[in-house]
Design a protein around this motif. Structure first.
Motif, PDB file in Angstrom:
ATOM      1  N   GLY A  69      11.987  -2.240  -8.117  1.00  0.00           N
ATOM      2  CA  GLY A  69      13.235  -1.704  -8.662  1.00  0.00           C
ATOM      3  C   GLY A  69      14.418  -2.001  -7.760  1.00  0.00           C
ATOM      4  N   ARG A  70      14.227  -1.831  -6.454  1.00  0.00           N
ATOM      5  CA  ARG A  70      15.310  -2.133  -5.508  1.00  0.00           C
ATOM      6  C   ARG A  70      15.657  -3.625  -5.544  1.00  0.00           C
ATOM      7  N   ALA A  71      14.641  -4.474  -5.663  1.00  0.00           N
ATOM      8  CA  ALA A  71      14.893  -5.920  -5.709  1.00  0.00           C
ATOM      9  C   ALA A  71      15.684  -6.289  -6.967  1.00  0.00           C
ATOM     10  N   ILE A  72      15.336  -5.695  -8.080  1.00  0.00           N
ATOM     11  CA  ILE A  72      16.053  -5.969  -9.334  1.00  0.00           C
ATOM     12  C   ILE A  72      17.489  -5.466  -9.227  1.00  0.00           C
ATOM     13  N   ASP A  73      17.656  -4.260  -8.678  1.00  0.00           N
ATOM     14  CA  ASP A  73      19.006  -3.705  -8.531  1.00  0.00           C
ATOM     15  C   ASP A  73      19.885  -4.558  -7.625  1.00  0.00           C
ATOM     16  N   ALA A  74      19.283  -5.294  -6.694  1.00  0.00           N
ATOM     17  CA  ALA A  74      20.049  -6.109  -5.745  1.00  0.00           C
ATOM     18  C   ALA A  74      20.515  -7.435  -6.338  1.00  0.00           C
ATOM     19  N   ILE A  75      20.044  -7.795  -7.519  1.00  0.00           N
ATOM     20  CA  ILE A  75      20.446  -9.064  -8.142  1.00  0.00           C
ATOM     21  C   ILE A  75      21.892  -8.949  -8.617  1.00  0.00           C
ATOM     22  N   PRO A  76      22.767  -9.861  -8.204  1.00  0.00           N
ATOM     23  CA  PRO A  76      24.160  -9.814  -8.661  1.00  0.00           C
ATOM     24  C   PRO A  76      24.237  -9.920 -10.189  1.00  0.00           C
ATOM     25  N   ILE A  78      23.489  -7.529 -12.408  1.00  0.00           N
ATOM     26  CA  ILE A  78      22.685  -6.545 -13.140  1.00  0.00           C
ATOM     27  C   ILE A  78      23.608  -5.378 -13.498  1.00  0.00           C
ATOM     28  N   THR A  79      23.599  -4.967 -14.744  1.00  0.00           N
ATOM     29  CA  THR A  79      24.458  -3.885 -15.213  1.00  0.00           C
ATOM     30  C   THR A  79      23.610  -2.696 -15.633  1.00  0.00           C
ATOM     31  N   HIS A  80      23.916  -1.518 -15.093  1.00  0.00           N
ATOM     32  CA  HIS A  80      23.238  -0.284 -15.482  1.00  0.00           C
ATOM     33  C   HIS A  80      24.179   0.480 -16.397  1.00  0.00           C
TER      34      HIS A  80
END
Length: 83
Positions: A69-76, A78-80
């Motif tokens: 999850g942290r790795a995915i969140d770190a991808i430029p 990515i929109t939550h």
């Protein structure tokens, strides 16, 4: 397997393992929209039966899932949309 009827003041799901239902929608523009819902694990067997065999399945420890999850969140880019 149906959920037990609620008793006054007692959460019928408090002793059950939590689960998460995740859905990914592929858009015509090539994007993927991932959504998830927390739910009681007692409902998951009925969902699995209704859906049939999964197309993809993986298993991870809690630590591995958090790291992913942290790795995915770190991808430029990515929109939550929700917390």
């Amino acid at each position: 397997m149906a959920s037990p009827p609620p008793s006054e003041g007692i959460d019928p799901h408090s002793e059950h393992t939590p689960g998460v239902l995740s859905i990914t929608t592929m858009t015509s523009g090539g994007m993927q929209v991932h959504q998830s819902w927390q739910m009681c694990g007692c409902t998951l067997d009925d969902l699995r039966e209704a859906l049939g065999a999964p197309d993809h399945e993986l298993m991870a420890t809690g630590e591995q899932a958090q790291a992913a999850g942290r790795a995915i969140d770190a991808i430029p880019g990515i929109t939550h949309f929700m917390p």
